[in-house]
Design a protein around this motif. Structure first.
Motif, short mmCIF file in Angstrom:
data_model
loop_
_atom_site.label_atom_id
_atom_site.label_comp_id
_atom_site.label_asym_id
_atom_site.label_seq_id
_atom_site.Cartn_x
_atom_site.Cartn_y
_atom_site.Cartn_z
N ILE A 36 0.86 -1.21 0.00
CA ILE A 36 0.00 0.00 0.00
C ILE A 36 0.89 1.25 0.00
CG2 ILE A 36 -1.75 1.31 1.26
CD1 ILE A 36 -2.75 -1.41 2.35
N ASP A 37 1.94 1.23 0.84
CA ASP A 37 2.84 2.38 0.91
C ASP A 37 3.49 2.64 -0.45
OD1 ASP A 37 2.23 2.86 3.47
OD2 ASP A 37 4.02 1.94 4.35
N GLU A 38 3.94 1.56 -1.09
CA GLU A 38 4.58 1.70 -2.41
C GLU A 38 3.62 2.27 -3.44
OE1 GLU A 38 7.80 -1.95 -2.08
OE2 GLU A 38 6.17 -2.10 -3.54
N ALA A 39 2.37 1.75 -3.43
CA ALA A 39 1.38 2.18 -4.42
C ALA A 39 1.02 3.66 -4.20
CB ALA A 39 0.14 1.31 -4.33
N MET A 40 0.87 4.06 -2.93
CA MET A 40 0.51 5.46 -2.64
C MET A 40 1.64 6.40 -3.04
SD MET A 40 -1.81 5.57 0.80
CE MET A 40 -0.46 5.15 1.85
N GLU A 41 2.87 5.94 -2.80
CA GLU A 41 4.06 6.73 -3.17
C GLU A 41 4.11 6.94 -4.69
OE1 GLU A 41 7.39 7.13 -1.20
OE2 GLU A 41 7.79 8.38 -2.97
N LEU A 42 3.92 5.83 -5.41
CA LEU A 42 4.00 5.85 -6.87
C LEU A 42 2.94 6.76 -7.48
CD1 LEU A 42 5.94 4.29 -8.65
CD2 LEU A 42 4.24 2.52 -8.90
N LEU A 43 1.75 6.76 -6.90
CA LEU A 43 0.65 7.57 -7.43
C LEU A 43 0.58 8.94 -6.77
CD1 LEU A 43 -1.11 6.43 -9.72
CD2 LEU A 43 -0.09 4.62 -8.40
N ASP A 44 1.54 9.21 -5.87
CA ASP A 44 1.64 10.50 -5.20
C ASP A 44 0.36 10.86 -4.44
OD1 ASP A 44 2.90 12.79 -4.44
OD2 ASP A 44 2.39 13.91 -6.26
N ILE A 45 -0.13 9.92 -3.63
CA ILE A 45 -1.37 10.20 -2.88
C ILE A 45 -1.22 9.95 -1.38
CG2 ILE A 45 -3.02 9.90 -4.80
CD1 ILE A 45 -3.48 7.04 -3.82
N ILE A 46 0.04 9.85 -0.93
CA ILE A 46 0.25 9.59 0.51
C ILE A 46 -0.43 10.66 1.36
CG2 ILE A 46 2.02 9.55 2.35
CD1 ILE A 46 3.79 7.97 0.49
N LYS A 47 -0.38 11.90 0.86
CA LYS A 47 -0.95 12.99 1.66
C LYS A 47 -2.46 12.88 1.84
CE LYS A 47 -0.02 15.99 -2.37
NZ LYS A 47 0.91 15.07 -3.02
N TYR A 48 -3.12 12.03 1.05
CA TYR A 48 -4.58 11.89 1.19
C TYR A 48 -4.96 10.60 1.90
CZ TYR A 48 -3.84 14.99 -2.78
OH TYR A 48 -3.38 15.98 -3.59
N MET A 64 -9.02 10.84 -7.21
CA MET A 64 -9.80 9.60 -7.07
C MET A 64 -9.36 8.55 -8.10
SD MET A 64 -13.90 9.29 -6.91
CE MET A 64 -14.38 10.15 -5.46
N GLN A 65 -9.09 9.01 -9.31
CA GLN A 65 -8.66 8.08 -10.34
C GLN A 65 -7.27 7.52 -9.98
OE1 GLN A 65 -9.83 5.99 -12.20
NE2 GLN A 65 -10.50 6.98 -14.09
N ARG A 66 -6.41 8.38 -9.40
CA ARG A 66 -5.09 7.87 -9.00
C ARG A 66 -5.24 6.87 -7.85
NH1 ARG A 66 -1.55 12.43 -7.48
NH2 ARG A 66 -3.36 13.78 -7.53
N ARG A 82 -6.36 15.15 -15.79
CA ARG A 82 -5.89 14.33 -16.92
C ARG A 82 -4.36 14.25 -16.92
NH1 ARG A 82 -8.29 16.21 -22.14
NH2 ARG A 82 -9.82 14.61 -21.69
N GLU A 83 -3.73 15.40 -16.72
CA GLU A 83 -2.26 15.45 -16.72
C GLU A 83 -1.71 14.61 -15.56
OE1 GLU A 83 -0.53 16.65 -19.19
OE2 GLU A 83 1.29 15.99 -18.15
N GLU A 84 -2.34 14.73 -14.38
CA GLU A 84 -1.89 13.95 -13.21
C GLU A 84 -1.93 12.45 -13.52
OE1 GLU A 84 -3.90 16.94 -9.89
OE2 GLU A 84 -4.56 14.87 -9.99
N VAL A 85 -3.01 12.02 -14.15
CA VAL A 85 -3.16 10.59 -14.43
C VAL A 85 -2.12 10.14 -15.46
CG1 VAL A 85 -4.70 8.86 -15.45
CG2 VAL A 85 -5.57 10.42 -13.72
N PHE A 86 -1.92 10.94 -16.51
CA PHE A 86 -0.93 10.56 -17.52
C PHE A 86 0.48 10.47 -16.92
CE2 PHE A 86 -3.96 10.93 -20.91
CZ PHE A 86 -3.46 10.00 -21.82
N GLN A 87 0.82 11.45 -16.09
CA GLN A 87 2.15 11.43 -15.45
C GLN A 87 2.31 10.17 -14.61
OE1 GLN A 87 4.55 14.12 -15.15
NE2 GLN A 87 3.54 15.39 -16.68
N ALA A 88 1.24 9.84 -13.86
CA ALA A 88 1.29 8.66 -12.99
C ALA A 88 1.44 7.39 -13.82
CB ALA A 88 0.03 8.60 -12.13
#
Ligand SMILES: Nc1ncnc2c1ncn2[C@@H]1O[C@H](COP(=O)(O)OP(=O)(O)OP(=O)(O)O)[C@@H](O)[C@H]1O
Ligand SMILES: [Mg+2]
Length: 287
Positions: A126-138, A151-153, A181-187
Protein backbone atom coordinates in the motif's frame (compact mmCIF):
# COMPACT_ATOMS: atom_id res chain seq x y z
CA UNK A 1 7.07 -9.70 -17.42
CA UNK A 2 4.36 -10.88 -19.74
CA UNK A 3 4.08 -10.55 -23.46
CA UNK A 4 0.52 -10.18 -24.76
CA UNK A 5 -0.35 -12.16 -27.87
CA UNK A 6 -3.71 -11.88 -29.56
CA UNK A 7 -4.44 -14.29 -32.40
CA UNK A 8 -7.50 -14.10 -34.63
CA UNK A 9 -9.71 -12.87 -31.81
CA UNK A 10 -13.41 -12.79 -32.69
CA UNK A 11 -16.13 -11.94 -30.25
CA UNK A 12 -19.86 -11.30 -30.18
CA UNK A 13 -21.83 -10.20 -27.09
CA UNK A 14 -24.83 -12.37 -26.16
CA UNK A 15 -28.14 -11.43 -27.79
CA UNK A 16 -26.48 -9.29 -30.48
CA UNK A 17 -26.36 -9.89 -34.22
CA UNK A 18 -22.96 -8.35 -35.01
CA UNK A 19 -19.35 -9.07 -34.07
CA UNK A 20 -17.84 -6.65 -31.53
CA UNK A 21 -14.29 -7.76 -32.44
CA UNK A 22 -13.53 -9.18 -35.85
CA UNK A 23 -10.34 -11.17 -36.35
CA UNK A 24 -7.91 -9.11 -34.27
CA UNK A 25 -4.25 -10.17 -34.15
CA UNK A 26 -1.27 -8.33 -32.67
CA UNK A 27 1.28 -8.69 -29.90
CA UNK A 28 2.65 -6.37 -27.25
CA UNK A 29 6.12 -6.55 -25.75
CA UNK A 30 6.55 -6.41 -21.96
CA UNK A 31 6.70 -2.83 -20.70
CA UNK A 32 5.27 -1.22 -23.84
CA UNK A 33 2.84 1.70 -23.58
CA UNK A 34 0.09 0.99 -26.10
CA UNK A 35 -2.59 3.55 -26.97
CA UNK A 36 -5.88 2.33 -28.43
CA UNK A 37 -7.78 4.71 -30.70
CA UNK A 38 -10.82 4.50 -32.98
CA UNK A 39 -14.22 6.10 -33.31
CA UNK A 40 -17.23 5.19 -31.15
CA UNK A 41 -18.22 1.53 -31.13
CA UNK A 42 -15.05 0.49 -32.98
CA UNK A 43 -14.37 -2.14 -30.30
CA UNK A 44 -11.83 -0.40 -28.02
CA UNK A 45 -13.53 -1.27 -24.72
CA UNK A 46 -14.32 -4.80 -25.84
CA UNK A 47 -10.67 -5.34 -26.75
CA UNK A 48 -9.68 -4.12 -23.26
CA UNK A 49 -12.17 -6.51 -21.66
CA UNK A 50 -10.80 -9.37 -23.79
CA UNK A 51 -7.24 -8.76 -22.56
CA UNK A 52 -8.51 -8.58 -18.95
CA UNK A 53 -10.58 -11.75 -19.41
CA UNK A 54 -13.98 -10.15 -18.69
CA UNK A 55 -14.64 -11.10 -22.31
CA UNK A 56 -15.71 -13.89 -22.46
CA UNK A 57 -15.70 -15.01 -18.81
CA UNK A 58 -17.95 -12.28 -17.40
CA UNK A 59 -19.89 -11.20 -20.50
CA UNK A 60 -20.18 -14.72 -22.02
CA UNK A 61 -21.14 -14.59 -25.75
CA UNK A 62 -19.39 -16.31 -28.66
CA UNK A 63 -15.62 -16.23 -28.76
CA UNK A 64 -12.98 -17.44 -31.17
CA UNK A 65 -9.20 -17.17 -31.38
CA UNK A 66 -6.76 -16.79 -28.53
CA UNK A 67 -5.50 -14.16 -26.07
CA UNK A 68 -2.33 -15.01 -24.16
CA UNK A 69 -0.81 -12.91 -21.37
CA UNK A 70 2.56 -14.51 -20.73
CA UNK A 71 1.86 -18.19 -20.24
CA UNK A 72 -1.79 -17.64 -19.36
CA UNK A 73 -4.53 -18.23 -21.89
CA UNK A 74 -6.94 -15.57 -20.68
CA UNK A 75 -10.24 -17.35 -21.38
CA UNK A 76 -9.23 -20.37 -19.29
CA UNK A 77 -8.71 -18.32 -16.11
CA UNK A 78 -11.43 -17.02 -13.78
CA UNK A 79 -11.94 -13.25 -13.64
CA UNK A 80 -10.95 -12.91 -9.97
CA UNK A 81 -7.75 -14.86 -10.66
CA UNK A 82 -6.94 -12.92 -13.85
CA UNK A 83 -7.06 -9.55 -12.06
CA UNK A 84 -3.82 -10.47 -10.27
CA UNK A 85 -2.02 -10.35 -13.63
CA UNK A 86 -4.07 -7.79 -15.57
CA UNK A 87 -5.60 -4.81 -13.75
CA UNK A 88 -8.31 -2.71 -15.38
CA UNK A 89 -9.19 0.93 -14.66
CA UNK A 90 -12.47 2.32 -15.98
CA UNK A 91 -13.73 5.71 -17.12
CA UNK A 92 -15.54 6.92 -14.06
CA UNK A 93 -13.52 6.89 -10.82
CA UNK A 94 -16.78 7.11 -8.79
CA UNK A 95 -17.90 3.70 -10.04
CA UNK A 96 -14.66 2.10 -8.91
CA UNK A 97 -14.87 3.17 -5.27
CA UNK A 98 -16.22 0.49 -2.91
CA UNK A 99 -18.35 3.09 -1.10
CA UNK A 100 -17.87 1.24 2.19
CA UNK A 101 -14.38 2.42 3.16
CA UNK A 102 -13.81 5.60 5.16
CA UNK A 103 -10.25 6.37 4.10
CA UNK A 104 -8.08 6.19 1.00
CA UNK A 105 -5.78 3.79 2.86
CA UNK A 106 -8.62 1.36 3.64
CA UNK A 107 -9.87 1.63 0.08
CA UNK A 108 -6.49 0.57 -1.33
CA UNK A 109 -6.21 -2.27 1.19
CA UNK A 110 -9.59 -3.73 0.16
CA UNK A 111 -8.38 -5.77 -2.83
CA UNK A 112 -5.35 -7.05 -0.94
CA UNK A 113 -7.50 -8.21 2.00
CA UNK A 114 -9.65 -10.15 -0.46
CA UNK A 115 -6.52 -11.74 -1.88
CA UNK A 116 -5.47 -12.82 1.62
CA UNK A 117 -2.13 -10.98 1.49
CA UNK A 118 -0.32 -11.10 4.88
CA UNK A 119 -0.47 -7.85 6.91
CA UNK A 120 3.24 -6.91 6.70
CA UNK A 121 3.32 -7.45 2.94
CA UNK A 122 0.05 -5.53 2.62
CA UNK A 123 1.41 -2.45 4.40
CA UNK A 124 4.50 -2.49 2.18
CA UNK A 125 2.47 -2.74 -1.01
CA UNK A 126 0.00 0.00 0.00
CA UNK A 127 2.84 2.38 0.91
CA UNK A 128 4.58 1.70 -2.41
CA UNK A 129 1.38 2.18 -4.42
CA UNK A 130 0.51 5.46 -2.64
CA UNK A 131 4.06 6.73 -3.17
CA UNK A 132 4.00 5.85 -6.87
CA UNK A 133 0.65 7.57 -7.43
CA UNK A 134 1.64 10.50 -5.20
CA UNK A 135 -1.37 10.20 -2.88
CA UNK A 136 0.25 9.59 0.51
CA UNK A 137 -0.95 12.99 1.66
CA UNK A 138 -4.58 11.89 1.19
CA UNK A 139 -4.28 8.55 2.97
CA UNK A 140 -6.66 9.46 5.85
CA UNK A 141 -9.11 11.31 3.64
CA UNK A 142 -12.56 10.02 2.74
CA UNK A 143 -12.39 8.74 -0.87
CA UNK A 144 -15.42 10.86 -1.78
CA UNK A 145 -13.62 14.05 -0.69
CA UNK A 146 -11.01 13.65 -3.43
CA UNK A 147 -10.93 15.48 -6.76
CA UNK A 148 -11.56 13.42 -9.91
CA UNK A 149 -7.84 13.16 -10.70
CA UNK A 150 -6.99 12.17 -7.11
CA UNK A 151 -9.80 9.60 -7.07
CA UNK A 152 -8.66 8.08 -10.34
CA UNK A 153 -5.09 7.87 -9.00
CA UNK A 154 -6.49 6.11 -5.90
CA UNK A 155 -8.27 3.62 -8.20
CA UNK A 156 -4.97 3.02 -10.03
CA UNK A 157 -3.12 2.63 -6.69
CA UNK A 158 -5.65 -0.05 -5.61
CA UNK A 159 -4.77 -1.97 -8.74
CA UNK A 160 -1.02 -1.39 -8.54
CA UNK A 161 -1.04 -2.77 -4.99
CA UNK A 162 -2.09 -6.11 -6.49
CA UNK A 163 1.15 -6.02 -8.53
CA UNK A 164 -0.28 -6.80 -11.98
CA UNK A 165 2.03 -7.13 -14.97
CA UNK A 166 -0.39 -5.33 -17.27
CA UNK A 167 -2.64 -2.35 -16.55
CA UNK A 168 -5.51 -1.50 -18.87
CA UNK A 169 -7.04 1.96 -18.68
CA UNK A 170 -10.25 2.57 -20.62
CA UNK A 171 -10.65 6.34 -21.06
CA UNK A 172 -9.48 6.97 -17.50
CA UNK A 173 -9.33 10.74 -17.97
CA UNK A 174 -12.53 11.43 -19.88
CA UNK A 175 -14.37 12.59 -16.72
CA UNK A 176 -11.44 14.70 -15.51
CA UNK A 177 -10.44 18.33 -15.94
CA UNK A 178 -7.15 19.09 -17.75
CA UNK A 179 -5.16 19.07 -14.49
CA UNK A 180 -6.63 15.71 -13.46
CA UNK A 181 -5.89 14.33 -16.92
CA UNK A 182 -2.26 15.45 -16.72
CA UNK A 183 -1.89 13.95 -13.21
CA UNK A 184 -3.16 10.59 -14.43
CA UNK A 185 -0.93 10.56 -17.52
CA UNK A 186 2.15 11.43 -15.45
CA UNK A 187 1.29 8.66 -12.99
CA UNK A 188 0.73 6.11 -15.73
CA UNK A 189 4.02 7.05 -17.38
CA UNK A 190 5.76 6.35 -14.07
CA UNK A 191 4.19 2.87 -14.00
CA UNK A 192 5.31 2.29 -17.57
CA UNK A 193 8.89 3.25 -16.66
CA UNK A 194 8.77 0.62 -13.91
CA UNK A 195 8.19 -2.01 -16.62
CA UNK A 196 4.42 -2.46 -16.27
CA UNK A 197 2.75 -2.94 -19.66
CA UNK A 198 0.19 -0.21 -20.29
CA UNK A 199 -2.84 -0.49 -22.56
CA UNK A 200 -4.78 2.77 -22.68
CA UNK A 201 -7.86 3.94 -24.54
CA UNK A 202 -7.87 7.72 -24.86
CA UNK A 203 -9.62 10.26 -27.06
CA UNK A 204 -7.02 13.01 -26.61
CA UNK A 205 -4.68 12.40 -29.55
CA UNK A 206 -2.01 14.84 -28.34
CA UNK A 207 -1.66 12.74 -25.18
CA UNK A 208 -1.72 9.44 -27.10
CA UNK A 209 1.03 10.76 -29.38
CA UNK A 210 3.10 12.01 -26.46
CA UNK A 211 2.99 8.90 -24.31
CA UNK A 212 2.44 5.80 -26.49
CA UNK A 213 5.23 3.60 -27.84
CA UNK A 214 2.76 2.19 -30.36
CA UNK A 215 -0.85 2.88 -31.24
CA UNK A 216 -3.60 0.38 -32.08
CA UNK A 217 -6.06 1.84 -34.60
CA UNK A 218 -9.44 0.11 -34.65
CA UNK A 219 -12.26 0.73 -37.09
CA UNK A 220 -15.66 -0.94 -37.07
CA UNK A 221 -14.49 -3.84 -34.84
CA UNK A 222 -11.41 -4.56 -37.00
CA UNK A 223 -7.72 -3.79 -36.53
CA UNK A 224 -6.54 -1.26 -39.11
CA UNK A 225 -2.93 -1.01 -37.90
CA UNK A 226 -0.60 -1.14 -34.92
CA UNK A 227 2.38 1.15 -35.34
CA UNK A 228 4.30 4.12 -33.95
CA UNK A 229 2.24 7.28 -33.32
CA UNK A 230 4.21 8.93 -36.17
CA UNK A 231 3.23 6.24 -38.68
CA UNK A 232 -0.40 6.07 -37.53
CA UNK A 233 -0.99 9.82 -37.49
CA UNK A 234 0.76 10.35 -40.85
CA UNK A 235 -1.69 8.04 -42.63
CA UNK A 236 -3.48 9.79 -45.48
CA UNK A 237 -6.65 7.78 -44.78
CA UNK A 238 -6.90 8.73 -41.08
CA UNK A 239 -10.06 10.83 -41.63
CA UNK A 240 -11.88 7.82 -43.05
CA UNK A 241 -11.60 6.11 -39.63
CA UNK A 242 -13.12 9.10 -37.82
CA UNK A 243 -9.81 9.87 -36.09
CA UNK A 244 -8.14 13.28 -36.00
CA UNK A 245 -4.36 13.60 -35.87
CA UNK A 246 -2.76 15.68 -33.09
CA UNK A 247 -2.80 19.41 -33.79
CA UNK A 248 1.00 19.48 -34.37
CA UNK A 249 0.68 16.79 -37.03
CA UNK A 250 -2.13 18.68 -38.76
CA UNK A 251 -0.09 21.89 -38.87
CA UNK A 252 3.00 20.10 -40.23
CA UNK A 253 0.86 18.28 -42.81
CA UNK A 254 -0.56 21.64 -43.92
CA UNK A 255 3.00 22.94 -44.32
CA UNK A 256 4.24 19.70 -46.01
CA UNK A 257 6.84 19.38 -43.24
CA UNK A 258 7.82 15.72 -42.98
CA UNK A 259 10.72 14.26 -41.07
CA UNK A 260 12.84 12.94 -43.96
CA UNK A 261 14.39 10.12 -41.92
CA UNK A 262 11.07 8.58 -40.94
CA UNK A 263 8.91 9.83 -43.80
CA UNK A 264 6.37 10.88 -41.14
CA UNK A 265 4.91 14.11 -39.81
CA UNK A 266 5.84 15.13 -36.26
CA UNK A 267 3.23 14.20 -33.63
CA UNK A 268 4.30 16.30 -30.63
CA UNK A 269 5.27 19.93 -30.10
CA UNK A 270 8.85 18.88 -29.25
CA UNK A 271 9.19 16.84 -32.41
CA UNK A 272 7.71 19.61 -34.58
CA UNK A 273 9.98 22.25 -33.08
CA UNK A 274 13.10 20.03 -33.51
CA UNK A 275 12.25 19.59 -37.18
CA UNK A 276 11.57 23.29 -37.58
CA UNK A 277 14.89 24.25 -35.96
CA UNK A 278 16.74 21.85 -38.24
CA UNK A 279 15.08 23.30 -41.32
CA UNK A 280 15.91 26.86 -40.21
CA UNK A 281 19.55 25.84 -39.70
CA UNK A 282 19.77 24.17 -43.12
CA UNK A 283 18.14 27.18 -44.73
CA UNK A 284 20.61 29.61 -43.14
CA UNK A 285 23.51 27.38 -44.29
CA UNK A 286 22.25 27.54 -47.84
CA UNK A 287 22.13 31.34 -47.86
N1 LIG B 1 -22.25 -4.94 -23.01
C1 LIG B 1 -22.51 -4.99 -24.33
N2 LIG B 1 -23.53 -5.76 -24.80
C2 LIG B 1 -23.80 -5.83 -26.13
N3 LIG B 1 -23.09 -5.18 -27.08
C3 LIG B 1 -22.08 -4.41 -26.68
C4 LIG B 1 -21.73 -4.26 -25.29
N4 LIG B 1 -20.69 -3.43 -25.19
C5 LIG B 1 -20.37 -3.07 -26.45
N5 LIG B 1 -21.20 -3.64 -27.34
C6 LIG B 1 -21.13 -3.54 -28.82
O1 LIG B 1 -19.84 -3.95 -29.23
C7 LIG B 1 -19.33 -3.12 -30.29
C8 LIG B 1 -18.00 -2.49 -29.85
O2 LIG B 1 -18.30 -1.62 -28.77
P1 LIG B 1 -17.20 -1.05 -27.76
O3 LIG B 1 -17.96 -0.54 -26.58
O4 LIG B 1 -16.17 -2.08 -27.53
O5 LIG B 1 -16.60 0.14 -28.62
P2 LIG B 1 -15.73 1.40 -28.16
O6 LIG B 1 -14.77 1.62 -29.26
O7 LIG B 1 -15.24 1.19 -26.79
O8 LIG B 1 -16.81 2.57 -28.20
P3 LIG B 1 -16.83 3.96 -27.35
O9 LIG B 1 -15.86 4.90 -28.01
O10 LIG B 1 -18.24 4.41 -27.52
O11 LIG B 1 -16.48 3.67 -25.93
C9 LIG B 1 -20.42 -2.11 -30.57
O12 LIG B 1 -21.18 -2.57 -31.65
C10 LIG B 1 -21.24 -2.10 -29.30
O13 LIG B 1 -22.58 -1.76 -29.54
MG1 LIG C 1 -15.45 2.27 -24.99
Amino acid sequence: MARIEIEHLKYQYPATTKLALDDISFSVEPGEFIGIIGKNESGKSTLCQAIAGLVPNFYKGSYGGKVMVGEIEVKTVEVNEMCKTVGIVFQNPFNQVTGSKLTVYEEISFGLENMGIPKVEMIKRIDEAMELLDIIKYKDRNPFDLSGGQMQRMAIASIIAMQPEVIILDEPTSQLDPQGREEVFQAVQKLSKKGITIIMVEHNMEKIAQYSDRVVLLNDTKLVAIDTPQKIFSRDDLDSFGVEAPVFTKICRGLHLKNEETGCYPVTLEEASRLFQRLVKEESHNE
